[in-house]
Structures are given as structure tokens and as C-alpha cells.
Design an enzyme around this catalytic site. Structure first.
Site, PDB file in Angstrom:
ATOM      1  N   HIS A  21       0.859  -1.196   0.000  1.00 37.24           N
ATOM      2  CA  HIS A  21       0.000   0.000   0.000  1.00 37.24           C
ATOM      3  C   HIS A  21       0.890   1.239   0.000  1.00 37.24           C
ATOM      4  O   HIS A  21       1.928   1.264   0.670  1.00 37.24           O
ATOM      5  CB  HIS A  21      -0.920  -0.015   1.219  1.00 37.24           C
ATOM      6  CG  HIS A  21      -2.021   0.990   1.115  1.00 37.24           C
ATOM      7  ND1 HIS A  21      -1.811   2.331   1.320  1.00 37.24           N
ATOM      8  CD2 HIS A  21      -3.329   0.853   0.785  1.00 37.24           C
ATOM      9  CE1 HIS A  21      -2.949   2.986   1.138  1.00 37.24           C
ATOM     10  NE2 HIS A  21      -3.886   2.104   0.817  1.00 37.24           N
ATOM     11  N   GLU A  35      -3.787   1.407  -7.503  1.00 40.14           N
ATOM     12  CA  GLU A  35      -4.211   2.509  -6.640  1.00 40.14           C
ATOM     13  C   GLU A  35      -3.331   3.725  -6.921  1.00 40.14           C
ATOM     14  O   GLU A  35      -2.252   3.861  -6.320  1.00 40.14           O
ATOM     15  CB  GLU A  35      -4.028   2.120  -5.168  1.00 40.14           C
ATOM     16  CG  GLU A  35      -4.901   0.975  -4.710  1.00 40.14           C
ATOM     17  CD  GLU A  35      -5.286   1.166  -3.252  1.00 40.14           C
ATOM     18  OE1 GLU A  35      -6.489   1.308  -2.998  1.00 40.14           O
ATOM     19  OE2 GLU A  35      -4.413   1.216  -2.387  1.00 40.14           O
TER      20      GLU A  35
HETATM   21  C1  PEP Z   1      -6.911   2.972   0.145  1.00 41.13           C
HETATM   22  O1  PEP Z   1      -6.381   3.517   1.107  1.00 41.13           O
HETATM   23  O2  PEP Z   1      -6.466   1.918  -0.299  1.00 41.13           O
HETATM   24  C2  PEP Z   1      -8.058   3.626  -0.476  1.00 41.13           C
HETATM   25  C3  PEP Z   1      -8.489   3.179  -1.607  1.00 41.13           C
HETATM   26  O3  PEP Z   1      -8.603   4.677   0.233  1.00 41.13           O
HETATM   27  P1  PEP Z   1      -9.834   5.618  -0.256  1.00 41.13           P
HETATM   28  O4  PEP Z   1     -10.906   4.717  -0.779  1.00 41.13           O
HETATM   29  O5  PEP Z   1     -10.232   6.320   0.988  1.00 41.13           O
HETATM   30  O6  PEP Z   1      -9.283   6.507  -1.304  1.00 41.13           O
END
Ligand code: PEP
Length: 246
Positions: free
Chosen positions: A97, A168
Site C-alpha cells: 500500500h 491505486e
Molecule cells: C486505500 O487507502 O487503499 C483507499 C483506496 O482509500 P480511499 O478509498 O479512501 O481513497
């Protein structure tokens, strides 16, 4: 039907009271606990995992860790091993992450974490994504490749039965901003090609994470190649999370 994954990353955002309220709401509502084509994976903080896993043991909902040690055991104060997560009831664990990378977890650490999870028969949820600057410099796929290649090497030595890769973008996490469906389609087409070339496509599932909410979820789910969502903020409230999942 193709499986679809919903991963709730509760980060360090939920206290025990909130966790208990979420579990009670899940049990009371029942819509999420029946087996379906979707897999729901809740990732609480370490101290809350046993509680969540025990409370939802007889349901289809799974538990995951938010990170794990790159080591199997030993004198590593403050760390939690993949084996300990498995003992607590986790079948999944998020690794890589961006919030962990920002705390100095390296690609080498993440490949070692992958190994630890696979050794314990757990499913790694590997996060990758570019920063805003890297995006502006049009380096998105170069960054993804750089983050994924050490995992390909780890996979070749020690193949996971199943692998989730979550795209992400760092700039999308917690910001309320997401890539457009077209931008996502381009990245997922690239990821699909990368997986076909380097991993086993039948065992690898691609997820999106970053500011998913009730307004944008349907459009994101419709992007070709997306087989799941990793959800932070919108997973903290049962009603919001349920609206995304159902
Ligand atoms: C995350 O931290 O992996 C994430 C997707 O957070 P958010 O949905 O709050 O952007």
C-alpha cells in the site's frame, strides 16, 4: 460468473466501538453474508482481526491484514508475521500500500512479504500506483512495471494460488478524485497485457482503489478488466459499503 472482489481497508480509522457496530450491522442485515459471486474481504487493524474473524466465521465474508512482516518469525519488535495473521483468521493480506511504501517499505520488502504470505497459503493483495508527479510526467506504466517486476520474480519462484493486484494511483487515495473511465481502461488494458506476459492470468485478478464511493462505483466497475475494488473511506460505514457492494 466472474468473481468480483471488494476489499475494505479500514486502515487505523476504526476503533473497537466502530468495528463492533459494523459487525452488528452486517449480522443484522444479512445481505452481505450469503455466499455469492462476490468476495468481501474486511481488513481491520491487527488488534481487531481476531474479533472480526470470529464474529463472521460462519459467513462468506473474509478477513485480511493491512500488511505483514517480510520475516517468518524472530526478534522483530512491533511486526506481525503472515503466520500470525493466518492464525488470527486472515486468508488475505494487503501488501505494498502506498501508505506503507511512504513509511519506507521497499519493493524488496514487498516481494519478501509476498513470499511469507504464499508460504502460509494466503492470498496477497498487491497495491501498485503512481504519484501525481509521475502521472504528469506520463510515467504511470513505467512505475507500475517497476513495482511489479520484483513480484513477478517472487511469483516465478513461489507461485501464489491466487493473486490480487490493486491499481491505486497515489493521487486518488483519499482525495475524492479518480481517473476517468477512459484513463482506467488504458491502465487496465496495460495491466492485463502485463499479467498475460508475466503471470498466470487465470489466477490473477485486477482491482481498482482510490476514492471509490457510491457515486462513481458503477462507472468504475464497468471498466473492462476490473475485477474488484479496494475501498478505504467508503468502507468505514456499513450503509455506504453495502451500497457499493450490493
Ligand atoms: C486505500 O487507502 O487503499 C483507499 C483506496 O482509500 P480511499 O478509498 O479512501 O481513497
Amino acid at each position: 460468473m466472474k468473481p468480483f472482489f471488494y476489499v475494505a481497508n479500514w486502515k487505523m480509522a476504526m476503533n473497537l466501538h466502530g468495528v463492533q457496530a459494523f459487525i452488528d450491522a452486517v449480522r443484522h442485515d444479512q445481505t452481505l453474508v450469503e455466499p455469492s459471486a462476490s468476495t468481501i474481504i474486511l481488513c481491520p487493524a491487527f488488534t481487531q482481526i481476531s474479533l472480526v474473524a470470529a464474529a463472521l466465521k460462519d459467513t462468506a465474508i473474509e478477513c485480511g491484514g493491512q500488511t505483514c512482516s517480510p520475516y517468518a518469525s524472530g526478534a522483530y519488535t512491533g511486526q506481525v508475521s503472515a503466520g500470525m495473521l493466518a492464525e488470527s483468521g486472515c486468508a488475505y493480506c494487503i501488501i505494498g500500500h502506498s501508505e506503507r511504501r511512504a513509511l519506507a517499505e521497499t519493493d524488496t520488502d514487498i516481494a519478501a512479504q509476498y513470499d511469507q504470505l504464499v508460504n502460509k497459503k494466503m492470498t496477497p493483495i498487491i497495491c501498485v500506483g503512481e504519484t501525481a508527479n509521475e502521472r504528469e510526467a506520463q510515467k504511470t506504466t513505467a512505475v507500475l512495471e517497476q513495482q511489479l517486476l520484483p513480484l513477478v520474480a517472487a511469483y516465478k519462484n513461489n507461485p501464489a494460488d491466487r493473486l490480487l493486484i490493486a491499481y491505486e494511483p497515489v493521487w486518488a487515495i483519499g482525495s475524492g478524485t479518480t481517473p476517468t473511465p477512459q484513463e482506467l481502461a488504458d491502465v487496465f488494458a496495460w495491466l492485463k497485457g502485463f499479467v498475460a506476459k508475466n503471470l498466470d492470468a487465470s489466477r490473477t485478478f485486477l482491482l481498482y482503489g482510490g476514492s471509490v464511493d457510491e457515486q462513481n462505483a458503477a462507472a468504475i466497475k464497468g471498466v473492462p478488466g476490473i475485477s474488484g475494488l479496494l475501498i478505504g473511506g467508503a468502507s468505514l460505514e456499513f450503509k455506504k459499503f453495502k451500497n457499493l457492494v450490493v
